[in-house]
Design a protein around this motif. Sequence first.
Motif, short mmCIF file in Angstrom:
data_model
loop_
_atom_site.label_atom_id
_atom_site.label_comp_id
_atom_site.label_asym_id
_atom_site.label_seq_id
_atom_site.Cartn_x
_atom_site.Cartn_y
_atom_site.Cartn_z
N VAL A 73 32.50 78.00 150.18
CA VAL A 73 31.33 78.14 149.24
C VAL A 73 30.06 78.89 149.78
CG1 VAL A 73 32.30 76.30 147.84
CG2 VAL A 73 30.77 75.91 149.79
N THR A 74 29.33 79.24 149.06
CA THR A 74 28.09 79.67 149.48
C THR A 74 26.89 78.99 148.50
OG1 THR A 74 28.78 81.83 149.97
CG2 THR A 74 26.47 81.85 149.55
N VAL A 115 18.69 72.90 156.44
CA VAL A 115 19.92 72.60 156.00
C VAL A 115 20.25 71.17 155.69
CG1 VAL A 115 20.64 72.06 158.33
CG2 VAL A 115 22.26 73.03 156.83
N THR A 116 19.22 70.24 156.09
CA THR A 116 19.40 68.61 155.93
C THR A 116 18.92 68.52 154.39
OG1 THR A 116 16.92 68.40 156.49
CG2 THR A 116 18.34 67.96 158.06
N LEU A 117 18.71 69.75 153.60
CA LEU A 117 18.28 69.35 152.24
C LEU A 117 19.69 69.56 151.52
CD1 LEU A 117 14.92 71.33 151.98
CD2 LEU A 117 15.51 68.75 151.85
N LEU A 118 20.65 70.12 151.99
CA LEU A 118 21.90 70.37 151.49
C LEU A 118 22.76 69.11 151.50
CD1 LEU A 118 22.62 73.77 152.88
CD2 LEU A 118 21.70 73.27 150.75
N ARG A 119 22.73 68.39 150.19
CA ARG A 119 23.31 67.05 150.06
C ARG A 119 23.63 67.08 148.44
NH1 ARG A 119 18.15 65.58 151.78
NH2 ARG A 119 17.69 64.57 149.80
N ALA A 120 24.58 65.94 148.28
CA ALA A 120 25.01 65.88 147.09
C ALA A 120 23.83 65.37 145.94
CB ALA A 120 25.94 64.92 146.71
N ASP A 121 22.94 64.60 146.55
CA ASP A 121 21.77 64.38 145.49
C ASP A 121 20.88 65.26 145.42
OD1 ASP A 121 21.34 63.92 148.22
OD2 ASP A 121 19.43 62.82 147.61
N THR A 122 20.90 66.66 145.91
CA THR A 122 20.02 67.62 146.09
C THR A 122 20.61 68.60 145.06
OG1 THR A 122 20.38 68.34 148.19
CG2 THR A 122 18.39 66.89 147.78
N HIS A 123 21.59 68.75 144.50
CA HIS A 123 22.28 69.62 143.82
C HIS A 123 21.53 69.94 142.39
CE1 HIS A 123 26.00 71.01 141.14
NE2 HIS A 123 25.39 71.96 141.88
N ALA A 124 21.33 71.06 142.25
CA ALA A 124 20.37 71.52 140.92
C ALA A 124 21.11 71.11 139.73
CB ALA A 124 20.07 72.98 140.90
N ALA A 125 20.45 70.26 138.83
CA ALA A 125 21.24 69.87 137.52
C ALA A 125 21.62 71.08 136.66
CB ALA A 125 20.22 68.90 136.83
N GLU A 126 21.00 72.15 136.90
CA GLU A 126 21.08 73.53 135.94
C GLU A 126 22.11 74.43 136.58
OE1 GLU A 126 17.95 75.25 133.87
OE2 GLU A 126 16.81 73.53 133.48
N ALA A 128 25.01 76.35 136.83
CA ALA A 128 26.19 76.90 136.01
C ALA A 128 27.44 77.22 136.51
CB ALA A 128 25.48 78.21 134.96
N SER A 129 27.66 77.02 137.88
CA SER A 129 28.99 77.49 138.51
C SER A 129 30.10 76.68 138.00
CB SER A 129 28.92 77.28 140.03
OG SER A 129 28.65 75.85 140.35
N ARG A 263 22.01 75.53 144.61
CA ARG A 263 22.94 75.62 143.49
C ARG A 263 24.12 76.46 144.39
NH1 ARG A 263 23.56 81.00 141.51
NH2 ARG A 263 21.74 82.44 141.84
N PHE A 264 25.35 76.67 143.69
CA PHE A 264 26.31 77.25 144.45
C PHE A 264 26.23 78.72 143.90
CE2 PHE A 264 28.56 73.30 144.05
CZ PHE A 264 29.18 73.03 145.38
N LEU A 265 26.51 79.85 144.84
CA LEU A 265 26.69 81.20 144.36
C LEU A 265 28.03 81.17 143.45
CD1 LEU A 265 25.90 84.17 145.13
CD2 LEU A 265 27.80 84.34 146.81
N GLN A 266 27.65 81.82 142.44
CA GLN A 266 28.81 81.86 141.48
C GLN A 266 29.89 83.06 141.84
OE1 GLN A 266 28.08 80.96 137.00
NE2 GLN A 266 25.95 81.20 137.71
N GLY A 267 30.92 82.97 141.24
CA GLY A 267 32.05 83.94 141.50
C GLY A 267 31.84 85.27 141.42
N TRP A 268 31.24 85.40 140.26
CA TRP A 268 30.52 86.78 139.89
C TRP A 268 29.47 87.67 140.64
CZ3 TRP A 268 25.90 87.34 137.82
CH2 TRP A 268 25.34 86.17 137.19
N GLU A 269 28.79 86.73 141.29
CA GLU A 269 27.41 87.29 141.89
C GLU A 269 27.83 88.08 143.37
OE1 GLU A 269 23.86 84.50 140.94
OE2 GLU A 269 25.36 83.26 141.72
N ARG A 270 27.24 89.06 143.35
CA ARG A 270 27.33 89.79 144.72
C ARG A 270 25.80 90.12 145.19
NH1 ARG A 270 31.40 88.06 143.77
NH2 ARG A 270 33.58 88.82 143.49
#
Length: 271
Positions: A73-74, A115-126, A128-129, A263-270
């Motif tokens: 993932v990205t 990088v310490t901000l990358l946690r399950a509880d900081t995942h953006a609610a919006e 769309a991935s 947020r996750f980089l979506q599959g179609w994003e380049r």
Amino acid sequence: MQPNSLTPPPAHVRLAKRLAEQLSCSRTTAEQYIEGGWVSVDGRVVEAPGARVSPGQTVALSPDANLMELTPVTLLLHKPAGYEAGLGGAAQAPAGPGSGHQSHGSRSQGAPQAVTLLRADTHAAEDASGVRVLQRHFRLLECFTPLPTEASGLVVYTQDRRVARKLAEDIESLEQECIVTVSGQIAERGLERLCHGLSFNGRPLPPIKVSWQNENRLRFALKGIRPGQIPSMCEAVGLRVEAIKRIRIGRVPLAKVPEGEWRFLQGWERF
């Protein structure tokens, strides 16, 4: 001899071993199911293959389980000012906008790592991935889009070697868009000079897209950005940089990600 209190009872076995026996599959496949978030112990999802389970505990595989989602993932982080986001991995890339110049370039001693901000509880609610957040998504992340500690905005962390290679090799040619908060009075024809006509480190700068967003914010869109370039350009036309926020790298925007979330980089994003 007294038994070691830290040693699990002999009846306890690794979750991966137990699952492999239940499914009659390889230990590797069992570990993939577990890391994919498809395995529960007594009704609670456990993502650690090495977790210990007793014979009396119920280990279950979700009926929806598949191994197709176990792809690298990205993650796109909205870094707040005050967090350090430097290069991760062996690849080299130019520093982010504003670094290396006055307060926008100093490496802050003791600054927390972004990088310490990358946690399950900081995942953006919006986000769309539609990707399920797993603990494995926060391992082996590399950053090839550094940003000065005092700046905020988009920082990319990836497990995907293709994305890492793209960013490492093409960062010079990827346009970066930044919103720059400034103070002071711009010189006559200052905006025109920002777009074309300034030099940096003794070399003329190529044409750059610069426009006013409001009375104290400029929008910069430029490629091959060098450390300290934006503060230097602003000073050349009578302005002082107060804040820099990166909102886009290549074709990938920060979008509506709140500060401190990702947020996750979506599959179609380049990029």
